[in-house]
Structure formats: C-alpha cells, structure tokens
Design a protein around this motif. Structure first.
Motif, PDB file in Angstrom:
ATOM      1  N   ARG A  79       0.823  -1.218   0.000  1.00  0.00           N
ATOM      2  CA  ARG A  79       0.000   0.000   0.000  1.00  0.00           C
ATOM      3  C   ARG A  79       0.852   1.261   0.000  1.00  0.00           C
TER       4      ARG A  79
ATOM      5  N   ARG B 230       0.944   4.104  -2.814  1.00  0.00           N
ATOM      6  CA  ARG B 230       0.689   5.487  -2.394  1.00  0.00           C
ATOM      7  C   ARG B 230       1.758   6.415  -2.957  1.00  0.00           C
TER       8      ARG B 230
ATOM      9  N   ASP C 114       1.229   6.791  -6.694  1.00  0.00           N
ATOM     10  CA  ASP C 114       0.101   7.685  -6.966  1.00  0.00           C
ATOM     11  C   ASP C 114       0.480   9.136  -6.712  1.00  0.00           C
TER      12      ASP C 114
ATOM     13  N   GLN D   6      -5.095  -6.124  -6.456  1.00  0.00           N
ATOM     14  CA  GLN D   6      -6.068  -5.203  -7.044  1.00  0.00           C
ATOM     15  C   GLN D   6      -5.998  -3.814  -6.416  1.00  0.00           C
ATOM     16  N   HIS D   7      -5.389  -3.734  -5.239  1.00  0.00           N
ATOM     17  CA  HIS D   7      -5.389  -2.481  -4.476  1.00  0.00           C
ATOM     18  C   HIS D   7      -4.842  -1.311  -5.279  1.00  0.00           C
ATOM     19  N   GLY D   8      -3.733  -1.510  -5.965  1.00  0.00           N
ATOM     20  CA  GLY D   8      -3.053  -0.389  -6.602  1.00  0.00           C
ATOM     21  C   GLY D   8      -3.593   0.055  -7.936  1.00  0.00           C
ATOM     22  N   ARG D   9      -4.701  -0.510  -8.371  1.00  0.00           N
ATOM     23  CA  ARG D   9      -5.216  -0.172  -9.695  1.00  0.00           C
ATOM     24  C   ARG D   9      -5.664   1.289  -9.795  1.00  0.00           C
ATOM     25  N   TYR D  10      -5.913   1.912  -8.660  1.00  0.00           N
ATOM     26  CA  TYR D  10      -6.320   3.318  -8.694  1.00  0.00           C
ATOM     27  C   TYR D  10      -5.230   4.214  -9.275  1.00  0.00           C
ATOM     28  N   THR D  11      -3.982   3.733  -9.271  1.00  0.00           N
ATOM     29  CA  THR D  11      -2.894   4.546  -9.816  1.00  0.00           C
ATOM     30  C   THR D  11      -2.997   4.688 -11.333  1.00  0.00           C
TER      31      THR D  11
ATOM     32  N   THR E 269      -5.689   5.710 -12.800  1.00  0.00           N
ATOM     33  CA  THR E 269      -6.708   6.738 -13.075  1.00  0.00           C
ATOM     34  C   THR E 269      -6.172   7.920 -13.879  1.00  0.00           C
TER      35      THR E 269
END
Length: 216
Positions: free
Chosen positions: A65, A69, A72, A126-131, A133
């Motif tokens: 995480r 972070r 991102d 799957q956690h880091g897929r927001y990066t 965006t």
C-alpha cells in the motif's frame, strides 16, 4: 511523571520499518524478514513492529500500500497541460523514476512468488489499480484531441502499463546497459506506444520533448 521514549514519538518509524522490510525482502528473500532484523535495522524494539503492524504479513501488506501510495503521489504531480500526449509521456517518466527511487518497494508490490510465505492476495494485487486513473484520463484526452484513435482508454492504459512494467523490471535487474542504456530504450518504447495508439511520429517526438523539458 513517566518519561516517553523518543522512539515512541518518532513519526517516521512506520515508514522506516516499511522501507527496511522491503529492502530485506527484495535483497535477501522472505526468510530474512524477521522482527529482530527489522528492529535492528531502524533502531527500535521488536515490540514496535508488532505494535504498528500486528505481524509480518500485515507489514508486507503495508509495504504494498505504501508503494502504491508513493506511485500515486508521484503520478499526481504530473498534472494536465494543453498537450495530452506529453502528459501520457510524463506519467510514464513518473512511473519509471518512482520505481528507481523506491526500487525495494516496487519489487515487493509486484513480487509474486518471490515473497514466499508472504505472497500477495488477490485483494492486495487489485489495491493499486487506482494509480491508473490519471493515465486513463490522459489517454481519453488524447482520443478527444484526435491524437489517439478512439477506443477503450482503460485497455490502452493497461497495454502501456504492461510495456513499461517490463522495461522497468529489466532496468532494475541491470539488464539495460549495453548497447542501449535504459533511457534510450525507454524513449524508443514510449514513442512506439504513442505512435501505435494513433499519433504521428513527428507529433509524438514533439510531445516527448515537451515531457522531458517539464521534468528537467
């Protein structure tokens, strides 16, 4: 009145434990990740490890995480300009340089079987897929501007991610030295991706120049 140890007040202790743990995992493997070695590496007690993370599996999850972070954060610094293709290139540069700066965390984030008993769960992966965006948003602007062919921006983002991840993994492994260094290979790969997405060679080269100037 009882005194409080400065170690208990150290706001960087958790981050230092994460960094030290990632270094041990990446360089020596899962058997090296012991609370004793972690505590010694950052100058604290073994109890501090359990207090902050509960156990080593939770520490590995915290590494993942924290790695995403930081990625991102780095990609969020790119921002938007009038040249969306330059923004895509700049995001690629941010991805590469974040991996080089935080190489141990990067290797844990995508460590797979190399983590041994600390293998990541599907949820962790799957956690880091927001990066992705900001990459998807930049690609959508490229399509709207007519620089990229209309299509599935998320799919294009995945294709670019796969290509850059492979390049970065080779660079971190020390394979991109001769006859072409990592910078030259990166430029060629990014240019090929942008042109493959629909841009012209001349426009792609100009956008890459702009992205480089922004970083410099």
């Amino acid at each position: 009145m009882s005194s409080v140890s400065p170690r208990q007040l150290d706001p960087k202790l958790s981050a230092n434990l994460i960094e030290a743990g990632a270094k041990l995992l990446a360089e020596e493997g899962p058997t090296a990740l012991s609370t004793r070695r972690l505590a010694a590496a950052v100058g604290t007690s073994t109890m501090a490890v359990y207090t902050r993370f509960g156990g080593k599996q939770d520490l590995v999850r915290a590494m993942v995480r924290e790695g995403f972070r930081l990625l991102d954060q780095r990609m969020g610094e790119v921002g938007e300009t009038a040249d969306p293709v330059a923004d895509v290139v700049a995001l690629g540069l941010a991805y590469r340089h974040n991996a080089l700066e935080h190489r141990h965390l990067y290797e844990v984030m995508f460590g797979g079987s190399g983590l041994g008993g600390f293998a990541l769960s599907d949820e962790d992966r799957q956690h880091g897929r927001y990066t992705l965006t900001p990459v998807v948003a930049a690609i959508e602007r490229c399509m709207a501007a007519g620089r990229f062919r209309a299509g599935d921006a998320l799919l294009v983002a995945h294709q670019m991610w796969i290509a850059l991840h492979g390049l970065v993994a080779l660079e971190l492994g020390g394979y991109l030295i001769e006859p072409y260094d990592a910078g030259a290979v990166f430029d060629a790969q990014v240019c090929a991706m942008v042109v493959g997405a629909g841009d012209s060679v001349d426009d792609a080269m100009m956008s890459m120049k702009r992205a480089r100037e922004r970083r410099d």
